[in-house]
Write an enzyme that holds these catalytic residues in place. Structure first.
Site, PDB file in Angstrom:
ATOM      1  N   GLY A  35       0.813  -1.206   0.000  1.00 47.72           N
ATOM      2  CA  GLY A  35       0.000   0.000   0.000  1.00 47.72           C
ATOM      3  C   GLY A  35       0.847   1.258   0.000  1.00 47.72           C
ATOM      4  N   ALA A  36       0.239   2.402   0.433  1.00 55.46           N
ATOM      5  CA  ALA A  36       0.885   3.713   0.313  1.00 55.46           C
ATOM      6  C   ALA A  36       1.372   3.871  -1.128  1.00 55.46           C
ATOM      7  CB  ALA A  36       2.032   3.859   1.319  1.00 55.46           C
ATOM      8  N   LEU A  37       0.450   3.652  -2.028  1.00 54.18           N
ATOM      9  CA  LEU A  37       0.812   3.515  -3.443  1.00 54.18           C
ATOM     10  C   LEU A  37       1.314   4.827  -4.039  1.00 54.18           C
ATOM     11  CD1 LEU A  37      -2.185   1.285  -4.608  1.00 54.18           C
ATOM     12  CD2 LEU A  37       0.074   0.570  -3.778  1.00 54.18           C
ATOM     13  N   ALA A  39       3.478   6.417  -7.907  1.00 50.22           N
ATOM     14  CA  ALA A  39       3.510   6.207  -9.361  1.00 50.22           C
ATOM     15  C   ALA A  39       4.271   4.941  -9.755  1.00 50.22           C
ATOM     16  CB  ALA A  39       4.115   7.430 -10.037  1.00 50.22           C
ATOM     17  N   HIS A  41       4.174   2.028  -8.169  1.00 51.48           N
ATOM     18  CA  HIS A  41       3.199   0.935  -8.101  1.00 51.48           C
ATOM     19  C   HIS A  41       2.243   0.999  -9.293  1.00 51.48           C
ATOM     20  CE1 HIS A  41       4.026   1.427  -3.615  1.00 51.48           C
ATOM     21  NE2 HIS A  41       4.323   0.152  -3.819  1.00 51.48           N
ATOM     22  N   LEU A 180      11.102   3.448 -11.091  1.00 56.09           N
ATOM     23  CA  LEU A 180      10.651   4.774 -11.523  1.00 56.09           C
ATOM     24  C   LEU A 180      11.300   5.816 -10.615  1.00 56.09           C
ATOM     25  CD1 LEU A 180       8.594   4.637 -13.830  1.00 56.09           C
ATOM     26  CD2 LEU A 180       6.892   5.568 -12.265  1.00 56.09           C
ATOM     27  N   SER A 189       9.458   5.682  -3.652  1.00 53.47           N
ATOM     28  CA  SER A 189       9.327   4.751  -2.533  1.00 53.47           C
ATOM     29  C   SER A 189       8.250   5.275  -1.600  1.00 53.47           C
ATOM     30  CB  SER A 189      10.666   4.660  -1.778  1.00 53.47           C
ATOM     31  OG  SER A 189      10.459   4.099  -0.493  1.00 53.47           O
ATOM     32  N   SER A 190       7.501   4.355  -1.001  1.00 51.24           N
ATOM     33  CA  SER A 190       6.493   4.783  -0.024  1.00 51.24           C
ATOM     34  C   SER A 190       7.154   5.492   1.149  1.00 51.24           C
ATOM     35  CB  SER A 190       5.710   3.571   0.494  1.00 51.24           C
ATOM     36  OG  SER A 190       5.123   2.895  -0.590  1.00 51.24           O
TER      37      SER A 190
END
Ligand code: PAF
Length: 285
Positions: A35-37, A39, A41, A180, A189-190
């Site tokens: 989660g904590a998506l 770009a 992801h 990315l 990164s989250s």
């Protein structure tokens, strides 16, 4: 593109839907996430939709891959925002298991990955890759995808998962997807959301050091002096401790003294309270 991502909280419901898709001939692609998506992801979801008919995204902050002094409790969780992003990205299903679903009372099995998990993050995060290998194996068995996608930012994790899938004959193809980056080079990164403005300004130096090293290694430079120089540059910029900065073979992850075939430079370093990791490819010229 689906405009609503189906949300699944129980394994029975998820399996019924995914089985029906599979029986209808759909190719299923799994994107495991915590989660904590961001770009990065969403690029994985886009790739999933490009290579398959159905993109299933799991969101599970896996407690077994965090050490006792790590950021499990403060890891960002924002399921509603994530679901909105997934719908806009065209994901077909979001799998949101609870901790009890993944690790019910009496759960006692763990996968211990082999040499790919040694050194690098494996050395500074004891038990981390066992937690990753166990949860990813469960996710693969739950969804039974044709393909599972993982970002190359977690390069050692990708190699660990490849080795587990190979050794345990899991019926899935693992694909790595390139990292990315922000325009200044910082890998998405989250955990970047932990950085305060001063740290955010320093953070791109991590990639700058790796890119500089990769260029020189590709032209035959010896690894050891570049590593020493790179650590000094990072520390001067405000990173510390630098947990590792290493040059490894891209396929076996064995340490490399001078690059003769494709390699990776990999780093993990703290910036304030935030642990950042990154890596870049070295292709000898
Ligand atoms: O890379 C991650 O986000 C996690 O390690 C993963 C693969 C979803 C397993 O929890």
């Amino acid at each position: 593109m689906s405009d609503t991502t189906l949300r699944f909280d129980t394994l029975e419901a998820l399996r019924a839907r995914v089985d029906a898709w599979r029986q209808g001939g759909d190719r299923i692609v799994l994107v495991p996430t915590m989660g904590a998506l961001h770009a990065g992801h969403l690029a994985l979801v886009a790739h999933a939709k490009a290579i398959g008919r159905r993109a299933v995204v799991s969101i599970f902050v896996n407690p077994t891959q965090f050490g006792p002094n790590e950021d499990f409790a403060r890891y960002p969780r924002d399921t509603e925002t994530d679901l909105g992003l997934l719908s806009r990205a065209g994901a077909d299903a979001a799998w949101l298991p609870s901790v009890e679903t993944m690790y019910p009372s009496g759960f006692s099995t763990r996968i211990e990955p082999g040499p790919a998990a040694e050194g690098l993050c494996g050395a500074v995060r004891p038990g981390h890759f066992s937690g990753v290998a166990t949860v990813v194996t469960k996710l693969i068995n739950q969804v039974r995808p044709d393909v599972a996608l993982f970002g190359e930012k977690d390069f050692q994790q990708l190699q660990v998962i490849r080795s587990v899938v190979r050794d345990l004959d899991l019926a899935v193809t693992i694909e790595g997807v390139p990292t990315l980056r922000e325009t200044d080079g910082l890998a998405l990164s989250s955990r970047n959301r932990y950085l305060d403005p001063r740290e955010r300004a320093i953070a791109p130096r991590l990639h700058a050091v790796l890119a500089d090293m990769a260029g020189r290694l590709a032209h035959g430079a010896e690894a050891a002096p570049l590593v020493a120089e790179g650590i000094a540059v990072l520390e001067a910029a405000g990173f510390g401790p630098v947990q590792y900065l290493e040059v490894r073979d891209a396929h076996t992850l064995a340490p490399v003294a001078r690059v003769e075939r494709e390699a990776r430079v990999l780093v993990a370093a703290y910036l304030g309270r935030t642990r950042l990791i990154d890596n870049v490819a070295v292709v000898p010229v």
